[in-house]
Design an enzyme around this catalytic site. Structure first.
Site, PDB file in Angstrom:
ATOM      1  N   GLY A  21       0.795  -1.224   0.000  1.00  0.00           N
ATOM      2  CA  GLY A  21       0.000   0.000   0.000  1.00  0.00           C
ATOM      3  C   GLY A  21       0.827   1.273   0.000  1.00  0.00           C
ATOM      4  O   GLY A  21       2.018   1.261  -0.249  1.00  0.00           O
TER       5      GLY A  21
ATOM      6  N   HIS B  15       3.924   1.205  -8.063  1.00  0.00           N
ATOM      7  CA  HIS B  15       2.837   0.229  -7.914  1.00  0.00           C
ATOM      8  C   HIS B  15       1.873   0.325  -9.095  1.00  0.00           C
ATOM      9  O   HIS B  15       1.425  -0.689  -9.630  1.00  0.00           O
ATOM     10  CB  HIS B  15       2.020   0.512  -6.640  1.00  0.00           C
ATOM     11  CG  HIS B  15       2.791   0.451  -5.367  1.00  0.00           C
ATOM     12  ND1 HIS B  15       3.047   1.566  -4.603  1.00  0.00           N
ATOM     13  CD2 HIS B  15       3.350  -0.598  -4.701  1.00  0.00           C
ATOM     14  CE1 HIS B  15       3.724   1.211  -3.512  1.00  0.00           C
ATOM     15  NE2 HIS B  15       3.924  -0.084  -3.543  1.00  0.00           N
TER      16      HIS B  15
HETATM   17  P1  AMP Z   1       5.790  -2.602  -1.704  1.00  0.00           P
HETATM   18  O1  AMP Z   1       4.445  -1.997  -1.530  1.00  0.00           O
HETATM   19  O2  AMP Z   1       6.920  -1.660  -1.408  1.00  0.00           O
HETATM   20  O3  AMP Z   1       5.944  -3.946  -1.055  1.00  0.00           O
HETATM   21  O4  AMP Z   1       5.940  -2.873  -3.271  1.00  0.00           O
HETATM   22  C1  AMP Z   1       4.992  -3.637  -3.965  1.00  0.00           C
HETATM   23  C2  AMP Z   1       5.530  -3.961  -5.336  1.00  0.00           C
HETATM   24  O5  AMP Z   1       5.804  -2.747  -6.027  1.00  0.00           O
HETATM   25  C3  AMP Z   1       6.852  -4.732  -5.291  1.00  0.00           C
HETATM   26  O6  AMP Z   1       6.868  -5.710  -6.320  1.00  0.00           O
HETATM   27  C4  AMP Z   1       7.871  -3.672  -5.538  1.00  0.00           C
HETATM   28  O7  AMP Z   1       9.060  -4.143  -6.124  1.00  0.00           O
HETATM   29  C5  AMP Z   1       7.139  -2.773  -6.512  1.00  0.00           C
HETATM   30  N1  AMP Z   1       7.697  -1.426  -6.495  1.00  0.00           N
HETATM   31  C6  AMP Z   1       7.963  -0.655  -5.415  1.00  0.00           C
HETATM   32  N2  AMP Z   1       8.545   0.505  -5.788  1.00  0.00           N
HETATM   33  C7  AMP Z   1       8.657   0.456  -7.139  1.00  0.00           C
HETATM   34  C8  AMP Z   1       9.172   1.352  -8.126  1.00  0.00           C
HETATM   35  N3  AMP Z   1       9.708   2.523  -7.804  1.00  0.00           N
HETATM   36  N4  AMP Z   1       9.111   0.972  -9.426  1.00  0.00           N
HETATM   37  C9  AMP Z   1       8.588  -0.232  -9.766  1.00  0.00           C
HETATM   38  N5  AMP Z   1       8.079  -1.110  -8.889  1.00  0.00           N
HETATM   39  C10 AMP Z   1       8.111  -0.776  -7.595  1.00  0.00           C
END
Ligand code: AMP
Length: 305
Positions: free
Chosen positions: A46, A52
């Protein structure tokens, strides 16, 4: 006024419906599954940003039904980590998720996911060995428990949602490698897509944790991507060692002492000492003010980018 014009204007959904229980999720997916629809899953914690949303849009473009999960998973946080202050804004997340194309958001409570408490899962999924004893799981830092928490919750989500495709970000490069390995070794019937890191205009990799940065630290945080660029340039022009040295100098000039700045084989995460014929990841982690930030660059041999 032509009323047909209004009728034809597509209306954006206001918010994606949030499903709280595994039973609700199963019921919502039953028809799609019965009809053989392709289901895409985007697991998140989130506090959505463009990173995301890029994953949700990719899922929307490829799948019939797009499920986003929204769960701040306690078992992947260490004792000193930021679980208690992890930023949350569910109402905004549900709106952004819908706008990007999510059909459903699975947003369970901790009790729903771990009925016996976060430590109560006796059966867990763990990718063992060198993939989970380095970098973000260095025993002196967060340890392999971090990835055990990640792989266990992702395995649960795969079992609950049964996605055809699951989308992850290259931003968390080690996580993507670990999940690919889990899926391969355990024959999860899901295709893993890893999408490029989305950045702010000044290069900072988008992250929910950027919310912890005050204005000065927000400025200093851009050093991470600059250090990676310097490392890549140095590696291409001279040697990997020179590149890493250049990256370290860049960080030091901003008063940042990295937890790690390392070059690793992009698939095996084995240490590499020279750019040869395989893709190399240069990865960095550092505390900047109140945030622990990670970033990486994928260096493909003989490619000028
Ligand atoms: P998180 O909410 O941080 O657990 O991230 C959820 C998903 O979004 C994971 O697969 C992350 O690798 C991806 N994600 C987070 N930040 C980025 C970003 N800047 N660019 C691309 N994907 C991202």
């Amino acid at each position: 006024m032509n009323s047909n014009l209004l009728a034809d204007t597509p209306r954006l959904p206001v918010a994606a419906p949030a499903l709280r229980t595994k039973a609700e999720l199963r019921a919502a997916l039953a028809d799609a599954r019965g009809e053989g629809q392709a289901i895409g899953l985007v697991p998140t914690m989130g506090y959505l940003h463009e990173g995301h949303l890029s994953l949700i849009r990719a899922a929307r473009a490829e799948c019939d039904l797009v499920v986003m999960s929204l769960f701040v998973n306690p078992t992947q946080f260490g004792a000193g980590d930021d679980l208690d202050r992890y930023p949350r804004d569910e109402a905004r997340d549900l709106r952004l998720a819908a706008e990007a194309g999510a059909d459903l958001v699975f947003a369970p409570s901790v009790e729903e996911v771990y009925p016996e408490g976060p430590g109560g899962c006796v059966a867990q999924v763990e990718v063992t060995g060198s993939l989970t004893e380095i970098l973000d799981a260095d025993p002196e830092q967060r340890g392999p428990e971090h990835f055990r928490g990640v792989t266990t919750v992702v395995a649960k989500l795969f079992n609950l949602v049964g996605p055809d495709v699951a989308y992850f970000g290259q931003k968390d490069a080690q996580q993507a490698v670990v999940i690919r390995r889990m899926v391969g070794d355990l024959d999860f019937p899901v295709r893993i897509e890893v999408l490029p890191t989305v950045r702010e205009p000044d290069g900072l990799a988008m992250s929910s944790r950027n919310a912890y940065l005050g204005p000065e630290d927000r400025e200093r945080a851009t050093t991470l991507s600059r250090a990676l660029q310097a490392a890549e340039r140095g590696a291409r022009a001279g040697s990997l060692g020179m590149g890493l040295e250049a990256g370290r100098r860049e960080l030091a000039a901003a008063g940042i002492e990295p937890e790690y700045l390392q070059a690793r084989d992009a698939e095996t995460l084995a240490r590499v000492h020279a750019l040869e014929d395989r893709p190399v990841l240069i990865l960095v982690a550092a505390e900047v003010g109140a945030a622990r930030l990670i970033d990486n660059v994928l260096v493909r041999p003989n490619k000028t980018s």
